[in-house]
Design a protein around this motif. Structure first.
Motif, PDB file in Angstrom:
ATOM      1  N   LYS A  24       0.853  -1.194   0.000  1.00  0.00           N
ATOM      2  CA  LYS A  24       0.000   0.000   0.000  1.00  0.00           C
ATOM      3  C   LYS A  24       0.887   1.243   0.000  1.00  0.00           C
ATOM      4  CE  LYS A  24      -3.275   2.560   2.860  1.00  0.00           C
ATOM      5  NZ  LYS A  24      -3.963   2.615   4.166  1.00  0.00           N
ATOM      6  N   THR A  25       0.590   2.167  -0.944  1.00  0.00           N
ATOM      7  CA  THR A  25       1.236   3.480  -0.957  1.00  0.00           C
ATOM      8  C   THR A  25       0.143   4.529  -0.810  1.00  0.00           C
ATOM      9  OG1 THR A  25       1.073   3.786  -3.350  1.00  0.00           O
ATOM     10  CG2 THR A  25       3.038   2.625  -2.521  1.00  0.00           C
ATOM     11  N   LYS A  26       0.519   5.791  -0.832  1.00  0.00           N
ATOM     12  CA  LYS A  26      -0.484   6.862  -0.753  1.00  0.00           C
ATOM     13  C   LYS A  26      -1.429   6.831  -1.952  1.00  0.00           C
ATOM     14  CE  LYS A  26       2.292  10.077   1.949  1.00  0.00           C
ATOM     15  NZ  LYS A  26       3.689   9.690   1.987  1.00  0.00           N
ATOM     16  N   GLU A  27      -0.917   6.390  -3.108  1.00  0.00           N
ATOM     17  CA  GLU A  27      -1.703   6.409  -4.347  1.00  0.00           C
ATOM     18  C   GLU A  27      -2.406   5.103  -4.679  1.00  0.00           C
ATOM     19  OE1 GLU A  27       1.831   7.091  -4.625  1.00  0.00           O
ATOM     20  OE2 GLU A  27       1.376   9.151  -4.014  1.00  0.00           O
ATOM     21  N   SER A  28      -1.825   3.965  -4.253  1.00  0.00           N
ATOM     22  CA  SER A  28      -2.366   2.698  -4.754  1.00  0.00           C
ATOM     23  C   SER A  28      -2.092   1.510  -3.833  1.00  0.00           C
ATOM     24  CB  SER A  28      -1.755   2.398  -6.127  1.00  0.00           C
ATOM     25  OG  SER A  28      -0.361   2.178  -6.007  1.00  0.00           O
ATOM     26  N   TYR A  29      -2.725   0.407  -4.208  1.00  0.00           N
ATOM     27  CA  TYR A  29      -2.462  -0.907  -3.610  1.00  0.00           C
ATOM     28  C   TYR A  29      -1.945  -1.781  -4.748  1.00  0.00           C
ATOM     29  CZ  TYR A  29      -5.265   0.114   0.568  1.00  0.00           C
ATOM     30  OH  TYR A  29      -5.750   0.643   1.733  1.00  0.00           O
ATOM     31  N   SER A  30      -0.853  -2.473  -4.513  1.00  0.00           N
ATOM     32  CA  SER A  30      -0.325  -3.445  -5.468  1.00  0.00           C
ATOM     33  C   SER A  30      -0.575  -4.821  -4.868  1.00  0.00           C
ATOM     34  CB  SER A  30       1.165  -3.223  -5.678  1.00  0.00           C
ATOM     35  OG  SER A  30       1.735  -4.373  -6.280  1.00  0.00           O
ATOM     36  N   LEU A  31      -1.281  -5.662  -5.599  1.00  0.00           N
ATOM     37  CA  LEU A  31      -1.530  -7.032  -5.150  1.00  0.00           C
ATOM     38  C   LEU A  31      -0.815  -7.968  -6.108  1.00  0.00           C
ATOM     39  CD1 LEU A  31      -4.358  -5.258  -4.698  1.00  0.00           C
ATOM     40  CD2 LEU A  31      -4.923  -7.359  -3.517  1.00  0.00           C
ATOM     41  N   MET A  32       0.022  -8.833  -5.551  1.00  0.00           N
ATOM     42  CA  MET A  32       0.852  -9.708  -6.375  1.00  0.00           C
ATOM     43  C   MET A  32       0.733 -11.152  -5.880  1.00  0.00           C
ATOM     44  SD  MET A  32       3.771  -9.413  -8.605  1.00  0.00           S
ATOM     45  CE  MET A  32       4.486  -7.884  -8.111  1.00  0.00           C
ATOM     46  N   PRO A  33       0.344 -12.046  -6.789  1.00  0.00           N
ATOM     47  CA  PRO A  33       0.294 -13.459  -6.406  1.00  0.00           C
ATOM     48  C   PRO A  33       1.678 -14.096  -6.545  1.00  0.00           C
ATOM     49  CG  PRO A  33      -0.402 -13.234  -8.672  1.00  0.00           C
ATOM     50  CD  PRO A  33      -0.107 -11.838  -8.160  1.00  0.00           C
ATOM     51  N   THR A  34       1.822 -15.268  -5.965  1.00  0.00           N
ATOM     52  CA  THR A  34       3.042 -16.043  -6.155  1.00  0.00           C
ATOM     53  C   THR A  34       2.653 -17.459  -6.542  1.00  0.00           C
ATOM     54  OG1 THR A  34       3.194 -16.808  -3.867  1.00  0.00           O
ATOM     55  CG2 THR A  34       4.296 -14.726  -4.405  1.00  0.00           C
TER      56      THR A  34
ATOM     57  N   ILE B  77      -3.151  -3.494  -9.733  1.00  0.00           N
ATOM     58  CA  ILE B  77      -3.010  -2.205  -9.067  1.00  0.00           C
ATOM     59  C   ILE B  77      -4.414  -1.629  -8.859  1.00  0.00           C
ATOM     60  CG2 ILE B  77      -2.063   0.129  -9.209  1.00  0.00           C
ATOM     61  CD1 ILE B  77       0.169  -1.887  -9.189  1.00  0.00           C
ATOM     62  N   LEU B  78      -4.703  -1.279  -7.615  1.00  0.00           N
ATOM     63  CA  LEU B  78      -5.972  -0.633  -7.277  1.00  0.00           C
ATOM     64  C   LEU B  78      -5.670   0.767  -6.762  1.00  0.00           C
ATOM     65  CD1 LEU B  78      -7.677  -3.523  -5.247  1.00  0.00           C
ATOM     66  CD2 LEU B  78      -7.964  -2.988  -7.671  1.00  0.00           C
ATOM     67  N   MET B  79      -6.532   1.698  -7.069  1.00  0.00           N
ATOM     68  CA  MET B  79      -6.349   3.057  -6.569  1.00  0.00           C
ATOM     69  C   MET B  79      -6.573   3.081  -5.054  1.00  0.00           C
ATOM     70  SD  MET B  79      -5.408   4.416  -9.286  1.00  0.00           S
ATOM     71  CE  MET B  79      -5.010   5.965  -8.512  1.00  0.00           C
TER      72      MET B  79
END
Length: 170
Positions: free
Chosen positions: A97-107, A124-126
């Motif tokens: 999570k950053t101020k601008e977005s959420y990065s979701l990454m599978p493995t 990537i979600l806002m």
């Protein structure tokens, strides 16, 4: 104090229970998992998934990583020696999570090296995301990667059995 980013590891077991581990500062690694585990038992609603992710994120940086311990948080939780063994029956989903977005990454779980990130499937979600959006991505990852890991493991076991039978013949 607000941080530039927060990263969590969400491990999913074969019953789809979620094991959340937040990050913290580390003198040795910069950022690493801390000794905090939060559980979400299946079945769960979309709201519960999103609340769970936010709760795990809220624990980031509340502790420092234990640089002195050779045992990772997930190893302690599973009581299995070695990171590869501890994660062998789990699917790891990484959330940043950053101020601008959420990065979701599978493995995908490689049974020799452990979880390997699948960059091509990063979502990537806002920030903020729309209600239900994060849960939809998480459920999609579970459907694809948890089932794929189980299939891959069964295939590996069948290959080993086949090889063992072949070795007995030789």
């Amino acid at each position: 104090m607000e941080k530039d980013f927060y990263t969590i590891s969400v491990y999913v077991d074969k019953d789809e229970n979620m094991i959340g581990i937040p990050c913290g500062e580390s003198d040795k690694y910069g950022i690493a998992d801390i000794d905090k585990v939060i559980l979400l038992k299946a079945p769960y609603s979309d709201e519960q998934i999103e609340s769970f992710v936010e709760e795990v994120i809220s624990h980031c940086y509340t502790l420092k990583h234990n640089d002195e311990s050779p045992v990772s948080t997930i190893e302690r939780y599973t009581k299995k020696k070695g990171f590869v063994n501890a994660t062998a029956d789990l699917t790891l989903l990484s959330v940043v999570k950053t101020k601008e977005s959420y990065s979701l990454m599978p493995t995908f779980n490689d049974y020799e090296r452990g979880p390997l990130a699948i960059d091509d499937d990063e979502h990537i979600l806002m920030n903020p995301y729309m209600k239900g959006e994060l849960a939809e991505v998480m459920r999609g990852f579970i459907e694809v990667y948890l089932k794929a890991n189980i299939f891959y493991k069964e295939k590996e076991e069948l290959e080993r059995e086949k090889q063992a039978k072949q070795n007995k013949k030789d």
